[in-house]
Design a protein around this motif. Structure first.
Motif, PDB file in Angstrom:
ATOM      1  N   LEU A  57      20.415  55.242  -4.027  1.00  0.00           N
ATOM      2  CA  LEU A  57      19.641  55.654  -2.887  1.00  0.00           C
ATOM      3  C   LEU A  57      18.361  56.034  -3.219  1.00  0.00           C
ATOM      4  CD1 LEU A  57      22.651  57.464  -1.094  1.00  0.00           C
ATOM      5  CD2 LEU A  57      21.720  55.224  -0.448  1.00  0.00           C
ATOM      6  N   LYS A  58      18.062  56.757  -4.278  1.00  0.00           N
ATOM      7  CA  LYS A  58      16.662  57.118  -4.781  1.00  0.00           C
ATOM      8  C   LYS A  58      15.986  56.026  -4.797  1.00  0.00           C
ATOM      9  CE  LYS A  58      18.000  61.618  -6.442  1.00  0.00           C
ATOM     10  NZ  LYS A  58      18.194  62.471  -7.503  1.00  0.00           N
ATOM     11  N   ASN A  59      16.569  54.745  -5.347  1.00  0.00           N
ATOM     12  CA  ASN A  59      15.472  53.791  -5.850  1.00  0.00           C
ATOM     13  C   ASN A  59      15.624  52.611  -4.581  1.00  0.00           C
ATOM     14  OD1 ASN A  59      15.051  54.852  -8.258  1.00  0.00           O
ATOM     15  ND2 ASN A  59      16.913  53.795  -9.264  1.00  0.00           N
ATOM     16  N   SER A  60      16.170  53.031  -3.656  1.00  0.00           N
ATOM     17  CA  SER A  60      16.234  51.886  -2.390  1.00  0.00           C
ATOM     18  C   SER A  60      14.815  51.980  -1.817  1.00  0.00           C
ATOM     19  CB  SER A  60      17.103  52.370  -1.322  1.00  0.00           C
ATOM     20  OG  SER A  60      16.958  53.594  -0.721  1.00  0.00           O
ATOM     21  N   ASN A  65      25.805  57.013  -9.881  1.00  0.00           N
ATOM     22  CA  ASN A  65      25.226  55.521  -9.543  1.00  0.00           C
ATOM     23  C   ASN A  65      24.831  55.336  -8.092  1.00  0.00           C
ATOM     24  OD1 ASN A  65      25.463  54.944 -12.228  1.00  0.00           O
ATOM     25  ND2 ASN A  65      27.450  53.907 -11.780  1.00  0.00           N
ATOM     26  N   GLU A  66      25.548  55.951  -7.107  1.00  0.00           N
ATOM     27  CA  GLU A  66      25.339  56.016  -5.845  1.00  0.00           C
ATOM     28  C   GLU A  66      24.054  56.549  -5.462  1.00  0.00           C
ATOM     29  OE1 GLU A  66      26.016  53.957  -2.244  1.00  0.00           O
ATOM     30  OE2 GLU A  66      26.539  53.607  -4.137  1.00  0.00           O
ATOM     31  N   LEU A  67      23.969  57.635  -6.148  1.00  0.00           N
ATOM     32  CA  LEU A  67      22.647  58.610  -5.919  1.00  0.00           C
ATOM     33  C   LEU A  67      21.450  58.019  -6.318  1.00  0.00           C
ATOM     34  CD1 LEU A  67      23.255  62.504  -6.926  1.00  0.00           C
ATOM     35  CD2 LEU A  67      22.061  61.453  -4.945  1.00  0.00           C
ATOM     36  N   PRO A 112      34.570  58.173  -3.144  1.00  0.00           N
ATOM     37  CA  PRO A 112      34.141  59.362  -3.951  1.00  0.00           C
ATOM     38  C   PRO A 112      33.737  60.557  -3.311  1.00  0.00           C
ATOM     39  CG  PRO A 112      33.106  57.626  -4.626  1.00  0.00           C
ATOM     40  CD  PRO A 112      33.628  57.014  -3.188  1.00  0.00           C
ATOM     41  N   THR A 113      33.151  60.544  -1.948  1.00  0.00           N
ATOM     42  CA  THR A 113      32.948  61.619  -1.262  1.00  0.00           C
ATOM     43  C   THR A 113      33.875  62.199  -0.341  1.00  0.00           C
ATOM     44  OG1 THR A 113      31.815  60.261   0.561  1.00  0.00           O
ATOM     45  CG2 THR A 113      30.485  60.689  -1.190  1.00  0.00           C
ATOM     46  N   ALA A 114      35.075  61.780  -0.366  1.00  0.00           N
ATOM     47  CA  ALA A 114      36.332  62.324   0.405  1.00  0.00           C
ATOM     48  C   ALA A 114      36.558  63.660   0.051  1.00  0.00           C
ATOM     49  CB  ALA A 114      37.523  61.360   0.224  1.00  0.00           C
ATOM     50  N   GLU A 115      36.485  64.435   1.039  1.00  0.00           N
ATOM     51  CA  GLU A 115      37.061  66.031   0.836  1.00  0.00           C
ATOM     52  C   GLU A 115      38.329  66.343   1.224  1.00  0.00           C
ATOM     53  OE1 GLU A 115      33.692  67.562   2.958  1.00  0.00           O
ATOM     54  OE2 GLU A 115      32.275  67.632   1.359  1.00  0.00           O
ATOM     55  N   LEU A 116      38.820  65.429   2.080  1.00  0.00           N
ATOM     56  CA  LEU A 116      40.203  65.846   2.614  1.00  0.00           C
ATOM     57  C   LEU A 116      41.190  64.666   2.074  1.00  0.00           C
ATOM     58  CD1 LEU A 116      39.261  66.193   6.406  1.00  0.00           C
ATOM     59  CD2 LEU A 116      39.748  68.081   4.537  1.00  0.00           C
ATOM     60  N   CYS A 117      42.582  65.179   1.859  1.00  0.00           N
ATOM     61  CA  CYS A 117      43.521  64.051   1.487  1.00  0.00           C
ATOM     62  C   CYS A 117      43.854  63.352   2.755  1.00  0.00           C
ATOM     63  CB  CYS A 117      44.835  64.900   1.213  1.00  0.00           C
ATOM     64  SG  CYS A 117      45.664  65.796   2.262  1.00  0.00           S
ATOM     65  N   TYR A 164      24.456  61.214   3.824  1.00  0.00           N
ATOM     66  CA  TYR A 164      25.338  60.693   2.537  1.00  0.00           C
ATOM     67  C   TYR A 164      24.742  61.442   1.466  1.00  0.00           C
ATOM     68  CZ  TYR A 164      27.514  57.060  -0.296  1.00  0.00           C
ATOM     69  OH  TYR A 164      28.386  56.709  -1.144  1.00  0.00           O
ATOM     70  N   LEU A 165      23.589  61.567   1.156  1.00  0.00           N
ATOM     71  CA  LEU A 165      23.019  62.231  -0.060  1.00  0.00           C
ATOM     72  C   LEU A 165      23.522  63.691  -0.360  1.00  0.00           C
ATOM     73  CD1 LEU A 165      19.280  61.195  -0.109  1.00  0.00           C
ATOM     74  CD2 LEU A 165      20.750  60.688  -1.899  1.00  0.00           C
ATOM     75  N   LYS A 166      23.602  64.224   1.036  1.00  0.00           N
ATOM     76  CA  LYS A 166      24.213  65.506   0.777  1.00  0.00           C
ATOM     77  C   LYS A 166      25.716  65.597   0.426  1.00  0.00           C
ATOM     78  CE  LYS A 166      21.297  67.761   4.263  1.00  0.00           C
ATOM     79  NZ  LYS A 166      21.260  68.583   5.748  1.00  0.00           N
ATOM     80  N   LYS A 167      26.455  64.825   1.039  1.00  0.00           N
ATOM     81  CA  LYS A 167      28.063  64.560   0.526  1.00  0.00           C
ATOM     82  C   LYS A 167      28.054  64.227  -1.124  1.00  0.00           C
ATOM     83  CE  LYS A 167      31.102  63.388   3.230  1.00  0.00           C
ATOM     84  NZ  LYS A 167      32.192  64.048   3.528  1.00  0.00           N
ATOM     85  N   LEU A 168      27.199  63.265  -1.391  1.00  0.00           N
ATOM     86  CA  LEU A 168      27.150  62.631  -3.077  1.00  0.00           C
ATOM     87  C   LEU A 168      26.890  64.349  -3.570  1.00  0.00           C
ATOM     88  CD1 LEU A 168      25.208  59.558  -2.810  1.00  0.00           C
ATOM     89  CD2 LEU A 168      27.585  59.702  -3.254  1.00  0.00           C
ATOM     90  N   ASN A 169      25.791  64.941  -3.249  1.00  0.00           N
ATOM     91  CA  ASN A 169      25.396  66.051  -4.089  1.00  0.00           C
ATOM     92  C   ASN A 169      26.550  66.989  -4.082  1.00  0.00           C
ATOM     93  OD1 ASN A 169      22.889  65.485  -5.188  1.00  0.00           O
ATOM     94  ND2 ASN A 169      21.855  65.929  -3.310  1.00  0.00           N
ATOM     95  N   GLN A 170      27.294  67.403  -2.988  1.00  0.00           N
ATOM     96  CA  GLN A 170      28.398  68.331  -2.963  1.00  0.00           C
ATOM     97  C   GLN A 170      29.558  67.707  -3.645  1.00  0.00           C
ATOM     98  OE1 GLN A 170      29.410  68.176   1.345  1.00  0.00           O
ATOM     99  NE2 GLN A 170      27.908  69.459   1.860  1.00  0.00           N
TER     100      GLN A 170
END
Length: 156
Positions: free
Chosen positions: A41-44, A36-38, A118-123, A83-89
């Motif tokens: 951003l694409k539709n922004s 949804n976030e992706l 949702p993009t968190a990579e670390l605890c 941010y888009l890169k983080k969402l895709n990752q």
């Protein structure tokens, strides 16, 4: 403990998941948040960088204002790309079955943390430790919009 469950309801294959502490419904919920976030951003509304005609820049103040506005828009665009890169990752880690595991220590990131970010990579423990190190070390401090340290930026 690994789970032999489908990665998501959209996937047609089964894979051993490293993040078995998350249920399938929790992963699907976070995956839909990322998607949804992706989509948002694409539709922004993307106006591109501010463009002014040379005729509009009749004096130095107009030119300075135009430069400041263009700089701000460029910075915001860089942040959006990051941010888009983080969402895709995040979506890729869901497919791989490693989503929700700390990249630093391998511990669980925690469902509540992933719902909040949702993009968190670390605890939370590793993130706090990382932030403390960044605060105490200028050269280790990462740019919020570029995700790189000054050394990485200047040593291209």
């Amino acid at each position: 403990m690994q789970s032999r469950l489908p990665i998501s309801s959209k996937g047609s294959f089964f894979k051993m998941r490293e993040n078995a502490y998350l249920s399938d419904s929790e992963i699907e919920l976070i995956e839909s948040k990322l998607l949804n976030e992706l989509e948002r951003l694409k539709n922004s509304d993307d106006h591109g960088l501010g463009e002014m005609n040379k005729d509009d820049l009749s004096d130095p103040i107009d030119e300075a204002n135009s430069n400041i506005q263009a700089s701000h828009e460029l910075r915001m665009k860089n942040r959006e790309v990051f941010y888009l890169k983080k969402l895709n990752q995040g979506l890729l880690r869901i497919k791989e079955g490693s989503f929700g595991l700390c990249k630093e220590c391998g511990d669980d990131t925690g469902f509540e943390r992933l719902m909040a970010r949702p993009t968190a990579e670390l605890c939370i423990n590793c993130k706090e430790e990382s932030e403390m190190e960044e605060r105490n070390n200028f050269f280790g401090k990462k740019s919020k919009s570029l995700g790189k340290t000054p050394q990485e930026i200047f040593n291209r």
